[in-house]
Design a protein around this motif. Structure first.
Motif, PDB file in Angstrom:
ATOM      1  N   ARG A  54      37.639  18.125  52.269  1.00 29.73           N
ATOM      2  CA  ARG A  54      38.629  19.135  51.924  1.00 29.73           C
ATOM      3  C   ARG A  54      38.097  20.515  52.258  1.00 29.73           C
ATOM      4  O   ARG A  54      37.045  20.921  51.740  1.00 29.73           O
ATOM      5  N   LEU A  55      38.827  21.212  53.095  1.00 26.23           N
ATOM      6  CA  LEU A  55      38.485  22.581  53.447  1.00 26.23           C
ATOM      7  C   LEU A  55      39.237  23.547  52.540  1.00 26.23           C
ATOM      8  O   LEU A  55      40.356  23.263  52.121  1.00 26.23           O
ATOM      9  N   SER A  56      38.613  24.686  52.281  1.00 22.23           N
ATOM     10  CA  SER A  56      39.239  25.743  51.490  1.00 22.23           C
ATOM     11  C   SER A  56      39.258  27.026  52.298  1.00 22.23           C
ATOM     12  O   SER A  56      38.387  27.255  53.148  1.00 22.23           O
ATOM     13  N   CYS A  57      40.241  27.851  52.002  1.00 26.73           N
ATOM     14  CA  CYS A  57      40.345  29.171  52.631  1.00 26.73           C
ATOM     15  C   CYS A  57      40.714  30.158  51.536  1.00 26.73           C
ATOM     16  O   CYS A  57      41.847  30.155  51.043  1.00 26.73           O
ATOM     17  N   ALA A  58      39.751  30.965  51.149  1.00 33.32           N
ATOM     18  CA  ALA A  58      39.990  31.963  50.116  1.00 33.32           C
ATOM     19  C   ALA A  58      40.516  33.238  50.757  1.00 33.32           C
ATOM     20  O   ALA A  58      39.876  33.802  51.658  1.00 33.32           O
ATOM     21  N   ALA A  59      41.677  33.679  50.312  1.00 38.68           N
ATOM     22  CA  ALA A  59      42.316  34.866  50.878  1.00 38.68           C
ATOM     23  C   ALA A  59      42.215  36.040  49.915  1.00 38.68           C
ATOM     24  O   ALA A  59      42.252  35.861  48.692  1.00 38.68           O
ATOM     25  N   SER A  60      42.107  37.223  50.471  1.00 39.69           N
ATOM     26  CA  SER A  60      42.128  38.434  49.658  1.00 39.69           C
ATOM     27  C   SER A  60      42.843  39.522  50.440  1.00 39.69           C
ATOM     28  O   SER A  60      42.935  39.480  51.661  1.00 39.69           O
ATOM     29  N   GLY A  61      43.377  40.490  49.707  1.00 45.05           N
ATOM     30  CA  GLY A  61      44.088  41.590  50.333  1.00 45.05           C
ATOM     31  C   GLY A  61      45.569  41.342  50.537  1.00 45.05           C
ATOM     32  O   GLY A  61      46.288  42.240  50.968  1.00 45.05           O
ATOM     33  N   PHE A  62      46.030  40.134  50.238  1.00 40.21           N
ATOM     34  CA  PHE A  62      47.445  39.788  50.342  1.00 40.21           C
ATOM     35  C   PHE A  62      47.661  38.489  49.572  1.00 40.21           C
ATOM     36  O   PHE A  62      46.706  37.809  49.210  1.00 40.21           O
ATOM     37  N   SER A  63      48.920  38.138  49.348  1.00 43.91           N
ATOM     38  CA  SER A  63      49.252  36.896  48.652  1.00 43.91           C
ATOM     39  C   SER A  63      49.678  35.844  49.669  1.00 43.91           C
ATOM     40  O   SER A  63      50.626  36.066  50.439  1.00 43.91           O
TER      41      SER A  63
END
Length: 120
Positions: free
Chosen positions: A19-28
């Protein structure tokens, strides 16, 4: 500032899962179409999947039935569950924020990628 950070890549045997994850910031992430793309050694970017704001998902034929994209809106994290992995899935995997163009595999707003290697 928009930032995408992928994680979860590893060496797995054929038939394994990851399972890969992608943590986002600066937007929803739930306000944008998000995509996963990959780049195998010596090749260009290849679209893998996308998830729309309403949660609808689409997949490339090469991964359909094996990969599942999802997201956690509260944590602002995008996921890619990969099952029945094959050696040809070996690549650096990126998450990308719209705008992008699948037909030309153009994903300008993407993270740094995470390496997935499928090998015995």
């Amino acid at each position: 500032q928009v930032q995408l950070v992928e994680s979860g890549g590893a060496l797995v045997p054929p038939g394994g899962s990851l399972r890969l994850s992608c943590a986002a910031s600066g937007f929803s992430i739930n306000n944008f179409i998000m995509a996963w793309a990959r780049q195998a050694p010596g090749t260009g970017l290849e679209w893998v999947s996308m998830i729309y704001g309403d949660g609808t998902t689409k997949y490339a034929d090469s991964v359909k039935g094996r990969f599942t994209a999802s997201r956690d809106d509260a944590k602002n994290i995008l996921y890619l569950q990969m099952n029945s992995l094959k050696p040809e899935d070996t690549a650096v995997y990126f998450c990308a924020k719209y705008p992008f163009l699948v037909t030309t595999n153009h994903f300008p707003e993407r993270g740094q990628g995470t390496q997935v290697t499928v090998s015995s």
